[in-house]
Design an enzyme around this catalytic site. Structure first.
Site, PDB file in Angstrom:
ATOM      1  N   ARG A  67       6.559 -42.822 -42.106  1.00 42.79           N
ATOM      2  CA  ARG A  67       7.113 -43.532 -40.937  1.00 42.79           C
ATOM      3  C   ARG A  67       6.054 -43.847 -39.892  1.00 42.79           C
ATOM      4  O   ARG A  67       6.192 -44.805 -39.120  1.00 42.79           O
ATOM      5  CB  ARG A  67       8.295 -42.748 -40.347  1.00 42.79           C
ATOM      6  CG  ARG A  67       9.524 -42.810 -41.249  1.00 42.79           C
ATOM      7  CD  ARG A  67      10.668 -41.988 -40.693  1.00 42.79           C
ATOM      8  NE  ARG A  67      10.406 -40.566 -40.746  1.00 42.79           N
ATOM      9  CZ  ARG A  67      10.781 -39.758 -41.740  1.00 42.79           C
ATOM     10  NH1 ARG A  67      11.459 -40.244 -42.756  1.00 42.79           N
ATOM     11  NH2 ARG A  67      10.500 -38.480 -41.716  1.00 42.79           N
ATOM     12  N   GLU A 104       7.112 -24.106 -45.450  1.00 38.62           N
ATOM     13  CA  GLU A 104       7.921 -22.888 -45.461  1.00 38.62           C
ATOM     14  C   GLU A 104       7.631 -22.079 -46.747  1.00 38.62           C
ATOM     15  O   GLU A 104       7.434 -20.871 -46.714  1.00 38.62           O
ATOM     16  CB  GLU A 104       9.391 -23.302 -45.409  1.00 38.62           C
ATOM     17  CG  GLU A 104      10.298 -22.236 -44.855  1.00 38.62           C
ATOM     18  CD  GLU A 104      11.720 -22.750 -44.742  1.00 38.62           C
ATOM     19  OE1 GLU A 104      11.930 -23.982 -44.798  1.00 38.62           O
ATOM     20  OE2 GLU A 104      12.612 -21.901 -44.601  1.00 38.62           O
TER      21      GLU A 104
END
Ligand code: AMP
Length: 186
Positions: A67, A104
């Protein structure tokens, strides 16, 4: 330093759609496709970015996959500068420099072409190229920090990193290797 007024912030914020539980439960995804699809909001944003950065004496705009490409390329065109894509691993065809960052679970990697900001990152006689890094959103900051480090790694200078949104409760700007500017704090 040029920042947005409250009315302009509301035009932009009001055009961004929240999608709960995407891509996984517990995440509220900030969908900028509705802002890109709204000419008044997109223009308000691009006018602001142009006003702010035209006095920075930049050499390049670097956008983060994917983006960041949209805002970065549009801004580069407005400012008459070159655009450089920072891509996810394995997408760039020429010689690259890579930087890993933790997720994560595990790692991810971003890459940049070695000559993207000129030879040794210098555009003029021995001067480091001045680069603005841009993405739609900073969350933990892992992706953007790796991208900013990459700009320094190839010899250029990341003057500022700009985000349309900042999830400030995640402290992504802590220990950031460049100045950070976010338009909307969430
Ligand atoms: P981070 O590395 O944690 O700062 O994540 C930043 C990257 O993930 C950016 O490229 C964002 O586009 C994307 N991202 C992370 N969280 C969100 C969210 N809540 N909504 C939309 N995009 C997100």
């Amino acid at each position: 330093m040029i920042t947005l007024n409250q009315e302009e912030k509301e035009i932009i914020l009001g055009s961004i759609r929240d999608i709960p539980d995407f891509p996984k439960p517990g995440i509220i995804f900030k969908d900028i496709s509705t802002m890109l699809n709204n000419p008044k909001a997109f223009q308000t944003l691009m006018n602001h970015l142009t006003d702010r950065y035209q006095s920075y004496d930049l050499d390049y705009i670097a956008g983060i996959d994917a983006r960041g490409f949209i805002f970065g390329a549009a801004l580069a065109d407005r400012l008459g500068l070159g655009f450089v894509p920072v891509r996810k691993q394995g997408k760039l065809p020429y010689t690259t420099v890579a930087e890993k960052y933790s997720l994560e679970y595990g790692f991810d990697e971003v890459e940049i072409h070695i000559d993207a900001f000129g030879e040794n990152g210098c555009s003029k006689a021995g001067e480091k190229s001045k680069v603005l890094l841009i993405d739609d959103l900073i969350a933990t900051g892992g992706t953007a920090k790796a991208a900013a480090n990459l700009i320094d790694k190839v010899g250029a200078h990341c003057v500022e990193s700009c985000f349309i949104m900042e999830l400030s409760f995640l402290n992504g700007r802590e220990d950031f290797p460049s100045a950070v500017y976010s338009i909307l704090e969430i």
